[in-house]
Each structure stands twice: as structure tokens, then as C-alpha cells.
Motif scaffolding. Sequence first.
Motif, short mmCIF file in Angstrom:
data_model
loop_
_atom_site.label_atom_id
_atom_site.label_comp_id
_atom_site.label_asym_id
_atom_site.label_seq_id
_atom_site.Cartn_x
_atom_site.Cartn_y
_atom_site.Cartn_z
N ASN A 144 -4.14 5.81 -1.24
CA ASN A 144 -2.80 5.97 -1.79
C ASN A 144 -2.73 5.22 -3.12
OD1 ASN A 144 -0.13 6.95 -1.62
ND2 ASN A 144 0.60 4.96 -0.91
N ARG A 145 -1.80 5.64 -3.98
CA ARG A 145 -1.69 5.04 -5.31
C ARG A 145 -3.05 5.08 -6.01
NH1 ARG A 145 2.31 -0.01 -3.63
NH2 ARG A 145 4.17 1.28 -3.34
N THR A 158 0.82 -1.22 0.00
CA THR A 158 0.00 0.00 0.00
C THR A 158 0.85 1.27 0.00
OG1 THR A 158 -0.15 -0.02 2.42
CG2 THR A 158 -1.90 -1.15 1.21
N GLY A 159 2.17 1.12 0.04
CA GLY A 159 3.04 2.30 -0.01
C GLY A 159 3.38 2.88 1.34
N LYS A 160 3.35 2.05 2.39
CA LYS A 160 3.60 2.54 3.74
C LYS A 160 5.00 3.13 3.90
CE LYS A 160 2.42 -1.46 5.36
NZ LYS A 160 1.77 -1.98 4.15
N PRO A 166 -2.61 3.94 4.81
CA PRO A 166 -2.78 4.08 3.36
C PRO A 166 -3.56 2.87 2.82
CG PRO A 166 -0.44 4.06 4.01
CD PRO A 166 -1.24 3.54 5.14
N PHE A 167 -4.54 3.12 1.99
CA PHE A 167 -5.30 2.05 1.32
C PHE A 167 -5.19 2.24 -0.18
CE2 PHE A 167 -7.43 1.86 5.42
CZ PHE A 167 -7.77 0.53 5.57
N ASN A 168 -4.90 1.18 -0.89
CA ASN A 168 -5.01 1.22 -2.33
C ASN A 168 -6.50 1.10 -2.70
OD1 ASN A 168 -2.24 1.31 -2.58
ND2 ASN A 168 -2.00 -0.82 -3.17
N PRO A 169 -6.93 1.70 -3.80
CA PRO A 169 -8.34 1.63 -4.19
C PRO A 169 -8.66 0.30 -4.87
CG PRO A 169 -7.15 2.92 -5.80
CD PRO A 169 -6.15 2.57 -4.72
N GLY A 189 -1.70 10.11 -5.63
CA GLY A 189 -1.78 9.38 -6.88
C GLY A 189 -0.73 8.29 -7.06
N ASN A 190 -1.01 7.40 -7.98
CA ASN A 190 -0.08 6.33 -8.34
C ASN A 190 0.94 6.89 -9.33
OD1 ASN A 190 1.12 3.84 -8.63
ND2 ASN A 190 -0.44 3.02 -9.99
#
Length: 215
Positions: free
Chosen positions: A143-144, A12-14, A108-111, A173-174
Motif C-alpha cells: 500500500n502507498r 500503513t493505511g489500514k 497492508p505494507f508500505n514499501p 499507490g501513494n
Amino acid sequence: MIVVVGGVKGGTGKTTIATNLTVMRSSVGKKVLLTDADEQKSSSLFSAQRDGLGIETKWVTIQLGGTDLRKQIMRLKPDYDDIIIDVGGRETTSQRSALSVADIYILPFNPASYDIWTIGQVNTIISDMKTLNDKLKAIAFINRADPRGTDNEEAISILQECKEFECLKFTIGNRKTFRTSSGEGLSVTEVKNPDKKAVQEITELYEYVYSKCTV
């Protein structure tokens, strides 16, 4: 202030969020401790990359884990203005130990469905930890984010229904620059010819965490 960047889903980009916030916080003169509590040790690798390239690193990076994390953080807390803890993307003793002393829990959560499906588990962790740490504040964001926007809106609407954390309205954004800058040991605010949108997005999160969350 002690900030934990975590969750129970990998990818998730932590670490990207944790390291960018660390760079930004230390750049304004704050004495920052970056604590790597992830088994993959990505935050430590980020700091080592900077050192190896001779890039000035204004913060201290350490590795901690397990139940010992709480004791060590409490011992080190008086020596730093801010502590940022990067935990792994799953339910761990290290994450719960970090949350027992944290002020802010950033999620952070990815969609994507697999990420959103972890909400129930995240809610349980927050609820459990608030019984031990009543000052804990949890915030979530996308996130992303999908550049088309549809998946983002659906994910945000689901996150906003959760009572254990606040869902932020803005997204990050990603963007390729987050990946390339991390590989160079840099934040998106430090690269030459920075992506203005990426800088704006991470700055919005930074200002929310270090201004609005502390009011």
C-alpha cells in the motif's frame, strides 16, 4: 464474511482500506458492520464526518476492543452480511480477538524497511491464530506504493517468501486522493472527478477479497 484490516506497524493505511471497502461493500446492497477496534478511533471519525456533512451512510459503525470483541462480534454476526474490523497498528488483544473469528486478514505494507521488518512478528500472530481459527486466510499487499516502482518490487519479493500469508501481485499507490477523500468522509469511488487509477486499485483489492477469497 468477517474481514480484519490490521498489522503491527502504524501508518500503513489500514483505516483508509477498511473504510473504502466498507463504502464499496455497502453500496452493492450488503448490510455491513464497520467495527472500530483501534484506539485512535479513525474509522469512527470517518463515519462521524459523513453524518456531520449529511452524506448517506449505509452501514453501522461501532467501537469494540479487548477480549470482549470476539463475543460481541459472534453475537452480531447473524445480523449482517459483512463485518469489517479496523484494528490498531500494533500487537493488541483486540487484534488477536478479531482474528479468532475472522475469515480474511488483510495486511497492508508500505514499501519501507521498517514495515517489512515486522514480517516475523506478523507471521507469529497468524501462526498462533490459525491454531484457534483454522479457516483464517491472510493476504498482504503493498500500500502507498512508490511511484518509481523499485522499492515496491523489492518489498513484494520479500513478502512472497512468507508462507503464513499470500502476497498479492498488485499494489495500491501513494495517491493524494486517498487522503483527501477520507478527510471529506468519502471513499475514492464517491468523489467528484475521481482518480481513475485509485478507483481501479481499490476495486482490484475489493474484488479479490469478496470474489476470489470466497471461492
